[in-house]
Design a protein around this motif. Structure first.
Motif, mmCIF file in Angstrom:
data_model
loop_
_atom_site.group_PDB
_atom_site.id
_atom_site.type_symbol
_atom_site.label_atom_id
_atom_site.label_comp_id
_atom_site.label_asym_id
_atom_site.label_seq_id
_atom_site.Cartn_x
_atom_site.Cartn_y
_atom_site.Cartn_z
ATOM 1 N N ASN A 48 -18.798 7.146 2.461
ATOM 2 C CA ASN A 48 -18.457 8.263 3.341
ATOM 3 C C ASN A 48 -17.038 8.101 3.844
ATOM 4 O O ASN A 48 -16.444 7.031 3.731
ATOM 5 C CB ASN A 48 -19.417 8.336 4.525
ATOM 6 N N SER A 49 -16.502 9.171 4.413
ATOM 7 C CA SER A 49 -15.150 9.098 4.966
ATOM 8 C C SER A 49 -15.141 9.708 6.365
ATOM 9 O O SER A 49 -15.924 10.598 6.675
ATOM 10 C CB SER A 49 -14.155 9.826 4.059
ATOM 11 N N VAL A 50 -14.251 9.198 7.190
ATOM 12 C CA VAL A 50 -14.139 9.674 8.567
ATOM 13 C C VAL A 50 -13.593 11.099 8.554
ATOM 14 O O VAL A 50 -12.588 11.392 7.912
ATOM 15 C CB VAL A 50 -13.216 8.749 9.392
ATOM 16 N N SER A 51 -14.281 11.992 9.272
ATOM 17 C CA SER A 51 -13.828 13.379 9.335
ATOM 18 C C SER A 51 -13.268 13.748 10.717
ATOM 19 O O SER A 51 -12.518 14.705 10.837
ATOM 20 C CB SER A 51 -14.967 14.335 8.970
ATOM 21 N N ARG A 52 -13.627 12.968 11.740
ATOM 22 C CA ARG A 52 -13.153 13.273 13.092
ATOM 23 C C ARG A 52 -13.315 12.045 13.978
ATOM 24 O O ARG A 52 -14.252 11.289 13.822
ATOM 25 C CB ARG A 52 -13.971 14.432 13.657
ATOM 26 N N VAL A 53 -12.395 11.888 14.916
ATOM 27 C CA VAL A 53 -12.461 10.802 15.904
ATOM 28 C C VAL A 53 -12.115 11.383 17.266
ATOM 29 O O VAL A 53 -11.171 12.164 17.396
ATOM 30 C CB VAL A 53 -11.464 9.665 15.565
ATOM 31 N N GLN A 54 -12.899 11.011 18.276
ATOM 32 C CA GLN A 54 -12.610 11.429 19.648
ATOM 33 C C GLN A 54 -12.766 10.222 20.551
ATOM 34 O O GLN A 54 -13.790 9.545 20.527
ATOM 35 C CB GLN A 54 -13.561 12.531 20.087
ATOM 36 N N CYS A 55 -11.725 9.935 21.349
ATOM 37 C CA CYS A 55 -11.749 8.772 22.236
ATOM 38 C C CYS A 55 -11.528 9.185 23.683
ATOM 39 O O CYS A 55 -10.839 10.157 23.970
ATOM 40 C CB CYS A 55 -10.657 7.780 21.834
ATOM 41 N N THR A 56 -12.122 8.399 24.563
ATOM 42 C CA THR A 56 -11.952 8.571 26.000
ATOM 43 C C THR A 56 -11.517 7.235 26.574
ATOM 44 O O THR A 56 -12.073 6.197 26.232
ATOM 45 C CB THR A 56 -13.278 9.001 26.653
ATOM 46 N N THR A 57 -10.520 7.266 27.445
ATOM 47 C CA THR A 57 -10.061 6.059 28.126
ATOM 48 C C THR A 57 -10.515 6.135 29.573
ATOM 49 O O THR A 57 -10.268 7.128 30.249
ATOM 50 C CB THR A 57 -8.526 5.943 28.064
ATOM 51 N N MET A 58 -11.196 5.092 30.021
ATOM 52 C CA MET A 58 -11.660 5.023 31.406
ATOM 53 C C MET A 58 -10.966 3.839 32.072
ATOM 54 O O MET A 58 -10.937 2.748 31.502
ATOM 55 C CB MET A 58 -13.168 4.825 31.438
ATOM 56 N N VAL A 59 -10.398 4.064 33.241
ATOM 57 C CA VAL A 59 -9.737 2.987 33.969
ATOM 58 C C VAL A 59 -10.532 2.721 35.231
ATOM 59 O O VAL A 59 -10.749 3.626 36.052
ATOM 60 C CB VAL A 59 -8.277 3.350 34.312
ATOM 61 N N ARG A 60 -10.964 1.473 35.367
ATOM 62 C CA ARG A 60 -11.715 1.056 36.550
ATOM 63 C C ARG A 60 -11.200 -0.303 36.991
ATOM 64 O O ARG A 60 -11.088 -1.216 36.162
ATOM 65 C CB ARG A 60 -13.204 0.951 36.231
ATOM 66 N N VAL A 70 -16.944 8.468 16.268
ATOM 67 C CA VAL A 70 -16.434 8.710 14.915
ATOM 68 C C VAL A 70 -17.480 9.543 14.175
ATOM 69 O O VAL A 70 -18.663 9.199 14.173
ATOM 70 C CB VAL A 70 -16.197 7.380 14.167
ATOM 71 N N TRP A 71 -17.045 10.651 13.592
ATOM 72 C CA TRP A 71 -17.918 11.475 12.752
ATOM 73 C C TRP A 71 -17.512 11.241 11.306
ATOM 74 O O TRP A 71 -16.338 11.079 11.002
ATOM 75 C CB TRP A 71 -17.751 12.954 13.078
ATOM 76 N N TRP A 72 -18.487 11.258 10.405
ATOM 77 C CA TRP A 72 -18.169 11.064 8.991
ATOM 78 C C TRP A 72 -18.912 12.076 8.123
ATOM 79 O O TRP A 72 -19.842 12.729 8.555
ATOM 80 C CB TRP A 72 -18.498 9.651 8.540
#
Length: 81
Positions: A48-60, A70-72
């Motif tokens: 399979n191959s990666v089709s989409r990536v979404q990241c969130t950064t949380m600072v605590r 990651v969607w594939w």
């Protein structure tokens, strides 16, 4: 009455969309976004191959944490045939 019918239709649509989540993985890391992506990608089936990536950064407490999904999809040319 019409609003209730639209709500029911929307709920059915959400339930039908659920199987698409099977082609995704979410992972977290305290090191970097790249590490979170690598961990999530390690769950991807071979071919399979990666089709989409979404990241969130949380600072605590002055510390960053990264959460990436990651969607594939099957690689082109692959499939039953």
């Amino acid at each position: 009455m019409r609003c209730a019918a639209l709500s029911a239709l929307a709920a059915v649509g959400l339930l039908q969309g659920t199987p698409a989540i099977a082609g995704s993985a979410t992972a977290g890391s305290i090191m970097s976004k790249q590490a979170a992506i690598a961990i999530a990608t390690s769950s991807m089936p071979p071919g399979n191959s990666v089709s989409r990536v979404q990241c969130t950064t949380m600072v605590r407490a002055l510390s960053a944490r990264y959460r990436c999904t990651v969607w594939w999809s099957p690689a082109s040319g692959e499939g039953g045939g």
